[in-house]
Design a protein around this motif. Structure first.
Motif, short mmCIF file in Angstrom:
data_model
loop_
_atom_site.label_atom_id
_atom_site.label_comp_id
_atom_site.label_asym_id
_atom_site.label_seq_id
_atom_site.Cartn_x
_atom_site.Cartn_y
_atom_site.Cartn_z
N LEU A 48 -1.88 12.24 10.23
CA LEU A 48 -3.05 12.80 9.56
C LEU A 48 -3.90 11.68 8.96
CD1 LEU A 48 -1.57 15.90 7.69
CD2 LEU A 48 -2.52 15.77 10.01
N ASN A 49 -5.08 12.03 8.50
CA ASN A 49 -5.91 11.06 7.79
C ASN A 49 -5.16 10.56 6.56
OD1 ASN A 49 -8.29 13.13 8.94
ND2 ASN A 49 -8.62 10.96 9.17
N GLU B 62 -4.19 2.67 16.68
CA GLU B 62 -4.20 3.87 15.85
C GLU B 62 -5.03 4.90 16.60
OE1 GLU B 62 -6.00 3.01 12.10
OE2 GLU B 62 -6.38 5.11 11.65
N GLU C 16 -3.70 -5.26 -7.32
CA GLU C 16 -3.56 -3.89 -7.81
C GLU C 16 -3.78 -2.87 -6.69
OE1 GLU C 16 -6.15 -2.96 -11.03
OE2 GLU C 16 -4.88 -1.30 -11.67
N ASP C 17 -4.69 -3.18 -5.79
CA ASP C 17 -4.97 -2.27 -4.67
C ASP C 17 -3.83 -2.25 -3.66
OD1 ASP C 17 -7.80 -1.46 -5.22
OD2 ASP C 17 -8.04 -3.64 -5.22
N VAL C 18 -3.17 -3.40 -3.52
CA VAL C 18 -2.22 -3.54 -2.43
C VAL C 18 -0.79 -3.17 -2.82
CG1 VAL C 18 -1.20 -5.22 -0.83
CG2 VAL C 18 -3.65 -5.28 -1.31
N GLY D 146 -0.02 10.62 0.15
CA GLY D 146 -0.74 9.87 -0.87
C GLY D 146 0.19 9.07 -1.77
N SER E 224 -2.65 8.57 6.25
CA SER E 224 -1.19 8.61 6.31
C SER E 224 -0.59 7.21 6.44
CB SER E 224 -0.72 9.52 7.46
OG SER E 224 -1.22 9.05 8.68
N GLY E 225 -1.42 6.18 6.54
CA GLY E 225 -0.88 4.81 6.55
C GLY E 225 -1.05 4.06 7.86
N LYS E 226 -1.72 4.66 8.85
CA LYS E 226 -1.84 4.03 10.17
C LYS E 226 -2.58 2.69 10.09
CE LYS E 226 -4.15 7.61 11.67
NZ LYS E 226 -4.19 8.40 10.43
N SER E 227 -3.76 2.71 9.49
CA SER E 227 -4.55 1.48 9.42
C SER E 227 -3.84 0.41 8.59
CB SER E 227 -5.92 1.74 8.80
OG SER E 227 -6.67 2.58 9.62
N SER E 228 -3.06 0.85 7.62
CA SER E 228 -2.37 -0.13 6.75
C SER E 228 -1.40 -0.99 7.56
CB SER E 228 -1.62 0.59 5.63
OG SER E 228 -2.52 1.39 4.90
N HIS F 176 2.29 -1.26 -3.76
CA HIS F 176 2.65 0.16 -3.69
C HIS F 176 2.78 0.70 -5.11
CE1 HIS F 176 4.26 3.85 -2.24
NE2 HIS F 176 5.42 3.67 -2.84
N GLU F 177 2.09 1.82 -5.35
CA GLU F 177 1.97 2.31 -6.73
C GLU F 177 3.32 2.59 -7.37
OE1 GLU F 177 -1.50 4.78 -6.74
OE2 GLU F 177 -0.89 5.61 -8.67
N LYS G 3 0.83 -1.21 0.00
CA LYS G 3 0.00 0.00 0.00
C LYS G 3 0.87 1.27 0.00
CE LYS G 3 -4.08 -0.02 1.74
NZ LYS G 3 -5.10 0.05 2.81
N ALA G 4 0.72 2.13 1.00
CA ALA G 4 1.46 3.40 0.96
C ALA G 4 2.95 3.22 1.29
CB ALA G 4 0.83 4.39 1.93
N1 LIG Z 1 -1.46 0.68 -3.58
C1 LIG Z 1 -1.15 1.83 -3.00
N2 LIG Z 1 -0.03 2.49 -3.35
C2 LIG Z 1 0.32 3.66 -2.77
N3 LIG Z 1 -0.40 4.25 -1.80
C3 LIG Z 1 -1.54 3.65 -1.40
C4 LIG Z 1 -1.96 2.41 -1.96
N4 LIG Z 1 -3.12 2.05 -1.35
C5 LIG Z 1 -3.41 3.01 -0.46
N5 LIG Z 1 -2.45 3.96 -0.49
C6 LIG Z 1 -2.39 5.18 0.33
O1 LIG Z 1 -2.42 4.78 1.69
C7 LIG Z 1 -3.09 5.77 2.46
C8 LIG Z 1 -4.20 5.12 3.26
O2 LIG Z 1 -3.66 4.58 4.37
P1 LIG Z 1 -4.51 4.22 5.66
O3 LIG Z 1 -3.62 3.30 6.40
O4 LIG Z 1 -5.87 3.76 5.28
O5 LIG Z 1 -4.61 5.64 6.36
P2 LIG Z 1 -4.94 6.08 7.86
O6 LIG Z 1 -3.68 6.72 8.34
O7 LIG Z 1 -6.04 7.10 7.70
O8 LIG Z 1 -5.35 4.90 8.65
C9 LIG Z 1 -3.67 6.78 1.51
O9 LIG Z 1 -2.83 7.92 1.46
C10 LIG Z 1 -3.62 6.07 0.18
O10 LIG Z 1 -3.45 6.96 -0.88
#
Ligand SMILES: Nc1ncnc2c1ncn2[C@@H]1O[C@H](COP(=O)(O)OP(=O)(O)O)[C@@H](O)[C@H]1O
Ligand SMILES: [Mg+2]
Length: 395
Positions: free
Chosen positions: A29-30, A326, A88-90, A359, A32-36, A92-93, A11-12
């Protein structure tokens, strides 16, 4: 205990390695990757529980270089704990390295475990490519030489994971024997909490930091009521069966000045009490070795209640569980700092991570707390809003 989690192209996170403690706070911040971070741990656990993640082969298998059962196994992206979509969702872009591969690894004490999966944009079971050789930090194997398989302890440890979106006040809740009683799992929305309490209200909460000083007894029902009483004085909770239905009921009573009130439905006592109940039960039932993942335990609580939630989480960690949460609450942060100052948890036991994401990637800053509860750094954006606003009001 998971001492370190490393995320690669997840992900991020491009390549991030996070030390974790008995009590870890993920802030930022919202988006920012915490839940990930919590999702990565839950993904591993979920993949293990469904039999999709290979258990570590024995030392003998490593020595022969043969890794059985690697095919058709890997990270199961959608399941009971997390629903992450497809590869594709998971991925890192802006993925690191030449090849699109996603890797997660954990360090537990001297042991290192790692898994790398192949990228498949369409699939929700990402096939395993490689498993790290389970070397100890000394570089040796130090593994059972017999035929038995080995796996990280958090795969099988008592486990709770409560999402930010939890149960709200309702007339009844599910009565699922397997989840609440067989597995002692509260559900990711805490949906099995009421049935769990109904069955386990008479269980003892062991002596120690989780014991509430004003509880009527050391039983779970009374202990939960006492911790809930910090949020709403005089409250008691009861979970009952509903005759003839596969459902259970929750009710609240209050110690009024004229004596106890009638039982009241969750819908008539305010949102926050029911919303926090799964958090209270998850912490109170945490034992040495348990892993508890919490998203926003402070949600719907007044500031003093948020501080108490931090105290409860610190108590669960002091009891020997690992709690990773978180939070967006400075009251939770300050509650943990106070717990350190009051000696409820050691400074090393409380780990803070502040995520700055834009992001496309994440930067992590990790302030350290000392024995007086003071943080060694205060990065811009880290719970500085009160000060910023006051400056503008006064200036
Ligand atoms: N495949 C991905 N590649 C890059 N960034 C990603 C990807 N999937 C999600 N993100 C980014 O991860 C962030 C979401 O992280 P999340 O852990 O849900 O946030 P929070 O801190 O609010 O819990 C968002 O900035 C989103 O753009
Ligand atoms: Mg989140």
């Amino acid at each position: 205990m998971i001492d370190r989690l490393t995320l690669h192209n997840f992900k991020a996170f491009r390549d991030t390695s996070l030390p974790l403690g008995p009590l870890t706070l993920l802030t930022g911040l919202n988006s920012s990757g915490k839940s990930s971070v919590l999702q990565a741990i839950a993904l591993l656990r979920q993949s293990y529980e469904t039999g999709d993640l290979v258990v570590y082969p024995s030392l003998r298998t490593w020595q022969t270089g043969h890794l059985p059962g690697l095919a058709n196994r890997g990270f199961l992206l959608n399941g009971e704990l997390v629903g992450l979509g497809t590869g594709e969702d998971v991925l890192h872009e802006d993925f690191a390295g030449d090849e699109a591969r996603i890797g997660l690894s954990v360090d537990e004490g001297p042991y290192h475990y790692g898994w790398t999966v192949e990228y498949d944009p369409e699939q929700n079971l990402l096939p395993l490519l490689d498993v790290d050789v389970p070397l100890t930090s000394e570089g040796g194997y130090d593994r059972p030489a017999g035929p038995e398989a080995v796996s990280p302890s958090f795969f099988t440890a008592p486990f709770q994971y409560l999402h930010a979106d939890r149960i709200s006040p309702a007339e009844f809740y599910p009565r699922d024997h397997h989840a609440a009683i067989g597995r002692r799992f509260l559900g990711v929305r805490g949906e099995h909490t009421v049935n769990f309490l109904r069955h386990h209200a008479g269980d003892k909460v062991p002596e120690g930091p989780l014991h509430h000083p004003r509880a009527a007894s050391d039983l779970l029902g009374d202990q939960a009521a006492a911790w809930m009483g910090d949020l709403c004085p005089g409250v008691d909770i009861r979970a009952d069966t509903i005759e003839g239905a596969d459902a259970v009921r929750l009710s609240y009573g209050f110690q009024g000045t004229l004596g106890p009130t009638r039982r009241r439905r969750p819908t008539n006592v305010g949102f926050g009490l029911t919303y926090v109940l799964p958090i209270v039960v998850a912490c109170l039932t945490a034992r040495p070795g348990s892993l508890v993942l919490l998203e926003n335990p402070e949600a719907h609580l007044h500031p003093q209640g948020q501080t108490q939630m931090a105290m409860l989480a610190a108590a669960a960690a002091a009891q020997g569980a690992q709690v990773i949460m978180e939070t967006h609450s400075d009251h939770v942060i300050n509650g943990v700092r106070l717990a350190v100052k009051q000696g409820r948890i050691t400074p090393d036991g409380a780990v803070f991570h502040y995520f700055r994401g834009d992001g496309t990637g994440v930067e992590v800053v990790s302030p350290r707390v000392d024995a007086d509860g003071m943080l060694d750094q205060w990065p811009t954006g880290f719970f500085d809003e009160l000060e910023n606003t006051l400056d503008q009001l006064i200036g």
